[in-house]
Design a protein around this motif. Structure first.
Motif, short mmCIF file in Angstrom:
data_model
loop_
_atom_site.label_atom_id
_atom_site.label_comp_id
_atom_site.label_asym_id
_atom_site.label_seq_id
_atom_site.Cartn_x
_atom_site.Cartn_y
_atom_site.Cartn_z
N ILE A 80 0.67 -0.94 -0.07
CA ILE A 80 0.47 -0.40 0.02
C ILE A 80 0.97 1.20 0.14
CG2 ILE A 80 -1.63 -0.75 0.89
CD1 ILE A 80 -1.30 0.70 3.54
N LYS A 81 2.44 1.15 0.21
CA LYS A 81 3.02 2.45 0.06
C LYS A 81 3.69 2.49 -1.49
CE LYS A 81 4.06 2.23 4.79
NZ LYS A 81 3.87 3.12 5.94
N LYS A 82 3.45 1.48 -1.56
CA LYS A 82 4.44 1.38 -2.93
C LYS A 82 4.04 2.37 -4.01
CE LYS A 82 5.32 -1.95 -7.38
NZ LYS A 82 5.04 -3.68 -7.53
N ILE A 83 4.85 3.28 -4.52
CA ILE A 83 3.99 4.14 -5.83
C ILE A 83 3.88 3.69 -7.05
CG2 ILE A 83 5.10 6.33 -7.02
CD1 ILE A 83 4.60 6.97 -3.86
N HIS A 84 2.77 4.14 -7.69
CA HIS A 84 2.03 3.55 -8.51
C HIS A 84 1.54 4.70 -9.77
CE1 HIS A 84 1.80 -0.48 -7.56
NE2 HIS A 84 0.65 -0.02 -5.90
N THR A 85 1.19 4.59 -10.81
CA THR A 85 0.67 6.13 -11.78
C THR A 85 -0.98 4.94 -11.77
OG1 THR A 85 2.78 6.24 -12.91
CG2 THR A 85 0.51 6.53 -13.98
N VAL A 86 -2.03 6.33 -11.50
CA VAL A 86 -3.45 5.83 -11.23
C VAL A 86 -3.57 7.02 -12.50
CG1 VAL A 86 -3.17 4.35 -9.31
CG2 VAL A 86 -3.80 6.85 -9.58
N HIS A 87 -5.08 6.84 -12.35
CA HIS A 87 -6.11 8.04 -13.10
C HIS A 87 -7.04 7.48 -13.24
CE1 HIS A 87 -7.92 5.36 -16.19
NE2 HIS A 87 -6.83 4.68 -15.73
N ASP A 88 -8.50 8.51 -12.40
CA ASP A 88 -9.50 9.01 -12.84
C ASP A 88 -10.44 8.74 -14.53
OD1 ASP A 88 -9.04 11.20 -14.07
OD2 ASP A 88 -9.10 12.34 -12.52
N SER A 89 -12.21 9.03 -14.00
CA SER A 89 -12.75 8.73 -15.06
C SER A 89 -12.22 9.65 -16.06
CB SER A 89 -14.26 9.02 -14.34
OG SER A 89 -14.66 9.79 -14.25
N ASP A 90 -11.98 10.80 -15.57
CA ASP A 90 -11.43 11.49 -16.74
C ASP A 90 -10.32 11.67 -17.57
OD1 ASP A 90 -13.81 13.69 -15.87
OD2 ASP A 90 -12.98 14.12 -14.25
N ASN A 91 -9.48 10.68 -17.44
CA ASN A 91 -8.16 11.08 -17.61
C ASN A 91 -6.77 11.64 -17.79
OD1 ASN A 91 -7.51 8.14 -19.56
ND2 ASN A 91 -6.73 9.54 -21.14
N ASN A 92 -7.07 11.83 -16.40
CA ASN A 92 -5.75 12.46 -15.68
C ASN A 92 -4.85 12.08 -14.63
OD1 ASN A 92 -7.36 15.11 -15.77
ND2 ASN A 92 -8.60 14.69 -14.19
N PHE A 93 -3.71 11.97 -15.21
CA PHE A 93 -2.92 10.59 -14.84
C PHE A 93 -2.38 11.75 -13.60
CE2 PHE A 93 -3.93 8.66 -18.37
CZ PHE A 93 -3.79 7.89 -18.24
N TRP A 94 -1.92 10.37 -12.30
CA TRP A 94 -0.83 10.97 -11.46
C TRP A 94 -0.43 10.35 -11.48
CZ3 TRP A 94 -5.86 11.01 -11.05
CH2 TRP A 94 -6.53 10.16 -10.14
N THR A 95 0.82 9.98 -9.79
CA THR A 95 1.50 9.00 -9.48
C THR A 95 1.78 8.69 -8.04
OG1 THR A 95 3.22 8.77 -11.47
CG2 THR A 95 3.88 7.83 -9.51
N GLU A 96 0.95 8.22 -7.53
CA GLU A 96 0.63 7.64 -5.63
C GLU A 96 0.83 6.58 -5.46
OE1 GLU A 96 0.93 10.65 -3.73
OE2 GLU A 96 0.46 12.90 -4.75
N SER A 97 1.34 6.45 -4.15
CA SER A 97 1.00 5.55 -3.43
C SER A 97 -0.97 4.77 -3.22
CB SER A 97 1.70 5.01 -2.33
OG SER A 97 0.69 5.99 -1.10
N ILE A 98 -1.20 3.42 -2.75
CA ILE A 98 -2.70 3.29 -2.82
C ILE A 98 -2.54 4.11 -1.05
CG2 ILE A 98 -3.92 1.54 -1.73
CD1 ILE A 98 -2.45 -0.93 -3.34
N GLU A 99 -2.47 4.08 -0.18
CA GLU A 99 -2.79 4.68 0.83
C GLU A 99 -2.60 6.43 1.05
OE1 GLU A 99 0.96 4.16 4.29
OE2 GLU A 99 1.58 5.84 2.96
N LYS A 100 -2.16 6.60 -0.03
CA LYS A 100 -2.26 8.08 -0.39
C LYS A 100 -4.33 8.51 -0.43
CE LYS A 100 -1.86 12.53 -1.67
NZ LYS A 100 -1.32 13.52 -0.69
N TYR A 101 -5.21 7.83 -0.47
CA TYR A 101 -6.45 7.64 -2.01
C TYR A 101 -7.06 7.04 -0.40
CZ TYR A 101 -3.85 9.80 -5.50
OH TYR A 101 -3.56 11.16 -6.09
N VAL A 102 -7.18 5.65 -0.25
CA VAL A 102 -7.65 4.93 1.08
C VAL A 102 -7.21 4.71 2.03
CG1 VAL A 102 -8.75 2.40 1.17
CG2 VAL A 102 -7.64 3.23 -1.13
N LYS A 103 -8.21 5.87 2.79
CA LYS A 103 -7.91 5.33 4.77
C LYS A 103 -9.00 5.37 5.50
CE LYS A 103 -5.10 10.21 3.01
NZ LYS A 103 -3.76 9.39 3.91
N THR A 104 -8.95 5.59 6.41
CA THR A 104 -9.85 5.19 7.01
C THR A 104 -10.62 6.11 7.09
OG1 THR A 104 -8.46 3.47 9.15
CG2 THR A 104 -10.35 4.86 10.40
#
Length: 206
Positions: free
Chosen positions: A14-38
């Motif tokens: 969950i700390k590993k850096i990935h490149t993700v994109h949203d439905s508007d096709n915007n790309f950014w590089t972050e880890s899972i834990e950046k967006y998935v929180k308690t």
């Protein structure tokens, strides 16, 4: 904790850096834990799981006291924490509407596959035994489930049966690094741990 290596695979994943994109096709590089929180309501993820709810989850999902709870998704209507699923260092536990927990252990799972906006968990006979929907883990970020599959497959791989040579190489590498760092006592402990597992006695430095 029962499986340290499996626990580490989750935390590192969950700390590993990935490149993700949203439905508007915007790309950014972050880890899972950046967006998935308690959220302190129906979603909890290690290390931010309040101590006071851990015994409740253990009881409702019939977990062993040694299992490390890594993620909990509450599906109960009143957030009573008796429906949903839990991910631990031992595997998945699902408690659907009948409130009867069903356990799926990592050692019995073949792989996790991302398809059609869900994660599918397959047993060793390639039978689909569990499904996690996009809404449970993705936080509405397109592509995030793919990286969750990567995390879970890494956890599964930690509990696959290793050959004697693979085990030897793993321990010998760890032993050599500790010797290089001047940590003789820790290196000795690694050697003793290896002897207990494989009943071999010889280590060498490359």
């Amino acid at each position: 904790m029962i499986h340290q290596e499996t626990f580490n695979a989750f935390v590192d994943g969950i700390k590993k850096i990935h490149t993700v994109h949203d439905s508007d096709n915007n790309f950014w590089t972050e880890s899972i834990e950046k967006y998935v929180k308690t959220n302190d309501k129906d979603f909890y993820i290690y290390p931010n799981i309040p101590n006071f709810i851990i015994p409740v989850i253990r009881e409702n999902f019939a977990l062993k006291c040694e299992e490390e709870i890594l993620l909990f998704r509450d599906h109960s209507f009143w957030n009573s924490k008796n429906q949903g699923f839990v991910i631990t260092d031992s595997g998945f536990t699902d408690a659907p509407y009948d409130h009867i927990p069903r356990h799926y252990y990592w050692k019995d799972i073949s792989h996790v596959e991302f398809a059609m906006y869900s994660l599918y968990v397959y047993d060793k006979n390639s039978v689909k035994c569990f499904e996690i929907s996009e809404n449970d883990l993705s936080k509405n970020i397109d592509g995030l489930l793919y990286f969750w599959a990567d995390v879970m497959n890494s956890m599964i791989n930690t509990q696959k049966q290793k050959s004697h040579d693979e085990i030897y190489e793993e321990y010998n590498t760890q032993y050599g690094k500790l010797i290089e760092q001047g940590k003789e006592s820790e290196a000795l402990q690694v050697a003793l741990d290896y002897r207990r597992i494989e009943k071999k006695q010889i280590f060498h430095q490359e």
